[in-house]
Design a protein around this motif. Structure first.
Motif, PDB file in Angstrom:
ATOM      1  N   HIS A   1      -2.346   4.310   5.965  1.00  0.00           N
ATOM      2  CA  HIS A   1      -1.365   3.238   6.019  1.00  0.00           C
ATOM      3  C   HIS A   1      -1.200   2.725   7.435  1.00  0.00           C
ATOM      4  O   HIS A   1      -0.983   1.510   7.658  1.00  0.00           O
ATOM      5  CB  HIS A   1      -0.010   3.722   5.460  1.00  0.00           C
ATOM      6  CG  HIS A   1       0.900   2.603   5.105  1.00  0.00           C
ATOM      7  ND1 HIS A   1       1.814   2.065   5.985  1.00  0.00           N
ATOM      8  CD2 HIS A   1       1.014   1.890   3.964  1.00  0.00           C
ATOM      9  CE1 HIS A   1       2.464   1.076   5.391  1.00  0.00           C
ATOM     10  NE2 HIS A   1       2.007   0.951   4.170  1.00  0.00           N
TER      11      HIS A   1
ATOM     12  N   PHE B   1       0.815  -1.213   0.000  1.00  0.00           N
ATOM     13  CA  PHE B   1       0.000   0.000   0.000  1.00  0.00           C
ATOM     14  C   PHE B   1       0.852   1.270   0.000  1.00  0.00           C
ATOM     15  O   PHE B   1       1.964   1.272   0.537  1.00  0.00           O
ATOM     16  CB  PHE B   1      -0.930   0.006   1.224  1.00  0.00           C
ATOM     17  CG  PHE B   1      -2.005  -1.045   1.153  1.00  0.00           C
ATOM     18  CD1 PHE B   1      -3.253  -0.745   0.629  1.00  0.00           C
ATOM     19  CD2 PHE B   1      -1.756  -2.341   1.577  1.00  0.00           C
ATOM     20  CE1 PHE B   1      -4.244  -1.714   0.550  1.00  0.00           C
ATOM     21  CE2 PHE B   1      -2.745  -3.324   1.493  1.00  0.00           C
ATOM     22  CZ  PHE B   1      -3.989  -3.012   0.978  1.00  0.00           C
ATOM     23  N   VAL B   2       0.314   2.319  -0.583  1.00  0.00           N
ATOM     24  CA  VAL B   2       0.959   3.628  -0.612  1.00  0.00           C
ATOM     25  C   VAL B   2       1.005   4.203   0.804  1.00  0.00           C
ATOM     26  O   VAL B   2       0.040   4.094   1.561  1.00  0.00           O
ATOM     27  CB  VAL B   2       0.165   4.588  -1.538  1.00  0.00           C
ATOM     28  CG1 VAL B   2       0.688   6.016  -1.408  1.00  0.00           C
ATOM     29  CG2 VAL B   2       0.230   4.127  -2.993  1.00  0.00           C
TER      30      VAL B   2
ATOM     31  N   CYS C   1      -3.724   5.821   2.042  1.00  0.00           N
ATOM     32  CA  CYS C   1      -4.269   4.783   1.172  1.00  0.00           C
ATOM     33  C   CYS C   1      -5.593   4.342   1.784  1.00  0.00           C
ATOM     34  O   CYS C   1      -5.963   4.792   2.873  1.00  0.00           O
ATOM     35  CB  CYS C   1      -3.305   3.599   1.069  1.00  0.00           C
ATOM     36  SG  CYS C   1      -2.912   2.872   2.655  1.00  0.00           S
ATOM     37  N   ARG C   2      -6.271   3.478   1.061  1.00  0.00           N
ATOM     38  CA  ARG C   2      -7.582   3.057   1.537  1.00  0.00           C
ATOM     39  C   ARG C   2      -7.779   1.593   1.164  1.00  0.00           C
ATOM     40  O   ARG C   2      -7.484   1.202   0.031  1.00  0.00           O
ATOM     41  CB  ARG C   2      -8.659   3.922   0.879  1.00  0.00           C
ATOM     42  CG  ARG C   2     -10.072   3.636   1.329  1.00  0.00           C
ATOM     43  CD  ARG C   2     -11.040   4.551   0.620  1.00  0.00           C
ATOM     44  NE  ARG C   2     -11.068   5.863   1.227  1.00  0.00           N
ATOM     45  CZ  ARG C   2     -12.116   6.343   1.927  1.00  0.00           C
ATOM     46  NH1 ARG C   2     -13.208   5.621   2.061  1.00  0.00           N
ATOM     47  NH2 ARG C   2     -12.068   7.545   2.443  1.00  0.00           N
ATOM     48  N   TYR C   3      -8.235   0.816   2.112  1.00  0.00           N
ATOM     49  CA  TYR C   3      -8.541  -0.600   1.879  1.00  0.00           C
ATOM     50  C   TYR C   3      -9.909  -0.863   2.483  1.00  0.00           C
ATOM     51  O   TYR C   3     -10.128  -0.584   3.663  1.00  0.00           O
ATOM     52  CB  TYR C   3      -7.496  -1.488   2.548  1.00  0.00           C
ATOM     53  CG  TYR C   3      -7.852  -2.961   2.528  1.00  0.00           C
ATOM     54  CD1 TYR C   3      -7.638  -3.737   1.388  1.00  0.00           C
ATOM     55  CD2 TYR C   3      -8.420  -3.582   3.632  1.00  0.00           C
ATOM     56  CE1 TYR C   3      -7.979  -5.084   1.361  1.00  0.00           C
ATOM     57  CE2 TYR C   3      -8.760  -4.930   3.616  1.00  0.00           C
ATOM     58  CZ  TYR C   3      -8.536  -5.669   2.477  1.00  0.00           C
ATOM     59  OH  TYR C   3      -8.883  -7.002   2.456  1.00  0.00           O
TER      60      TYR C   3
ATOM     61  N   SER D   1      -3.190   2.445  -4.070  1.00  0.00           N
ATOM     62  CA  SER D   1      -3.674   3.698  -3.532  1.00  0.00           C
ATOM     63  C   SER D   1      -5.035   3.468  -2.871  1.00  0.00           C
ATOM     64  O   SER D   1      -5.324   3.978  -1.796  1.00  0.00           O
ATOM     65  CB  SER D   1      -3.806   4.713  -4.669  1.00  0.00           C
ATOM     66  OG  SER D   1      -4.487   5.851  -4.239  1.00  0.00           O
ATOM     67  N   GLN D   2      -5.845   2.673  -3.536  1.00  0.00           N
ATOM     68  CA  GLN D   2      -7.175   2.372  -3.016  1.00  0.00           C
ATOM     69  C   GLN D   2      -7.571   0.986  -3.475  1.00  0.00           C
ATOM     70  O   GLN D   2      -7.367   0.639  -4.645  1.00  0.00           O
ATOM     71  CB  GLN D   2      -8.178   3.397  -3.557  1.00  0.00           C
ATOM     72  CG  GLN D   2      -9.569   3.217  -3.007  1.00  0.00           C
ATOM     73  CD  GLN D   2     -10.483   4.392  -3.340  1.00  0.00           C
ATOM     74  OE1 GLN D   2     -10.023   5.486  -3.647  1.00  0.00           O
ATOM     75  NE2 GLN D   2     -11.786   4.168  -3.285  1.00  0.00           N
TER      76      GLN D   2
ATOM     77  N   GLN E   1       1.946   0.113  -6.243  1.00  0.00           N
ATOM     78  CA  GLN E   1       1.425   0.140  -4.886  1.00  0.00           C
ATOM     79  C   GLN E   1      -0.051   0.484  -4.955  1.00  0.00           C
ATOM     80  O   GLN E   1      -0.511   1.145  -5.893  1.00  0.00           O
ATOM     81  CB  GLN E   1       2.187   1.160  -4.029  1.00  0.00           C
ATOM     82  CG  GLN E   1       3.539   0.596  -3.549  1.00  0.00           C
ATOM     83  CD  GLN E   1       4.235   1.522  -2.580  1.00  0.00           C
ATOM     84  OE1 GLN E   1       4.251   2.738  -2.778  1.00  0.00           O
ATOM     85  NE2 GLN E   1       4.829   0.975  -1.537  1.00  0.00           N
TER      86      GLN E   1
ATOM     87  N   ARG F   1      -2.710   6.989 -12.843  1.00  0.00           N
ATOM     88  CA  ARG F   1      -3.105   5.869 -11.996  1.00  0.00           C
ATOM     89  C   ARG F   1      -3.607   4.709 -12.859  1.00  0.00           C
ATOM     90  O   ARG F   1      -4.092   4.917 -13.967  1.00  0.00           O
ATOM     91  CB  ARG F   1      -4.239   6.285 -11.052  1.00  0.00           C
ATOM     92  CG  ARG F   1      -3.766   7.144  -9.923  1.00  0.00           C
ATOM     93  CD  ARG F   1      -4.942   7.721  -9.125  1.00  0.00           C
ATOM     94  NE  ARG F   1      -4.451   8.741  -8.230  1.00  0.00           N
ATOM     95  CZ  ARG F   1      -4.023   8.480  -6.993  1.00  0.00           C
ATOM     96  NH1 ARG F   1      -4.062   7.264  -6.516  1.00  0.00           N
ATOM     97  NH2 ARG F   1      -3.548   9.460  -6.237  1.00  0.00           N
TER      98      ARG F   1
END
Lengths: 160, 160, 160
Positions: free
Chosen positions: A63, A34-35, A39-41, A141-142, A139, A101
């Motif tokens: 993160h 992940f960035v 970032c978003r997961y 970002s989302q 990586q 992106r």
């Protein structure tokens, strides 16, 4: 959604590496996908997504939260029904956006096997991710994991 | 595990052809996928692999044993519960080693369908193979099929 | 069956787009995947194919019939048990024929999820298609979907 074949190949490699890290339970490797720092997961139910409802089943908005998510798994202090998982990433599509992106979509099926060697279908889902270039790889970002199967086995002890 | 995209494409073609030969029950084509005279084919339980125990569920330690393995299938003299199989090879990764060999990993799920047309999950496994170049394609120097699902339907009448 | 890697990549993109249109229930997009005015779409049982029996479970022998097939789905006037489907296209192989057509084969597994979020295996099948070039993409001249799983859930409300 048009796709650059070589871009798709690279995205597949990235997602296969991501899945392998989780299948092999190398949870300490997960945050590096992940960035930093933003970032978003999110894991969302298909039902909510279809109804336009924003509440996820699980989410990380930075993160730091991503690191937190796997901290107890890394320390092996989380008690949960341990299953061996095989993640199948399928039908990968990738498109480069105007801002550089990479927008990617893929199917995800996860099969679980217990300690007795009995296997079953665990999760049917879709990855919807926004990636950024990071050297030769990417990586996240989302990442949204939209799960069709939220009615049984909703225990999400490990990331998808 | 870094991957050369074009190498991976070639390895995918090889594994898809391997799976098609078995799905289509062309068992006489199976030995030609292996290096002569020395090669190794093993089916191992995930449990044993995780515990470092070496005993396989089934194994062939030479090309002759590979031929033997399918001899009765070719002659159609083996009595077993016949199922139609679909092998899905997923998440293929391939790396060329310093000695020229190709180390490859892939997921494998096999679905079985009986004569009544009822389908179910049969095997969840992983391929761990070492390939050598053979003209435009490859041959298998060593293949380990590590099965997560060994608790039910362990009958292995046909190769994986 | 030898494969040109770049051709296979393009065929994969085509089949992934085809599967996405159906997964996302954009049924109005389905006919455009087929050649006008002459094309063929058939769903056949594995049993019939193996016995050399020609009768399909469902078939369209012209582009008009393809349009007809989804007309009620587009108008949303068909009553059927609605399930969310995930189509996994696997092990794609593609070969260019002497006449320029592309012969392609792939595995297909479809997972269904109901409104309660319970997922299960729906269909195990194979695509056998003949494609023609159409600009940067393809169109289907002929598609056979050979299903291993015809014994349960044979309701085929939507195309495969």
């Amino acid at each position: 959604m048009s796709t650059d074949p070589m871009l798709r190949l690279r995205v597949e490699d990235f997602l296969y590496g991501y899945a392998a890290a989780l299948d092999e339970e190398r949870f300490d490797a997960w945050p590096a996908f992940f960035v930093q720092p933003q970032c978003r997961y999110e894991v969302l139910s298909r039902e909510n997504v279809d109804l336009g409802l924003p509440v996820p089943i699980m989410s990380c908005y930075s993160h730091g939260m991503v690191c937190d998510r796997v901290a107890m798994l890394i320390k092996d202090t989380l008690t949960y029904r341990h299953m061996h998982l095989l993640r199948q990433v399928s039908n990968v599509r990738a498109t480069r956006q105007a801002d550089g992106r990479i927008d990617c979509r893929a199917g995800l099926t996860v099969f679980q096997s217990d300690e007795e060697g009995v296997s079953s279908l665990y999760i049917v889902a879709r990855y919807e991710a926004s990636l950024v270039e990071a050297g030769e790889t990417f990586q996240i970002s989302q990442m949204r994991v939209v799960v069709d199967s939220y009615g049984i086995d909703t225990m999400l002890a490990v990331p998808l």
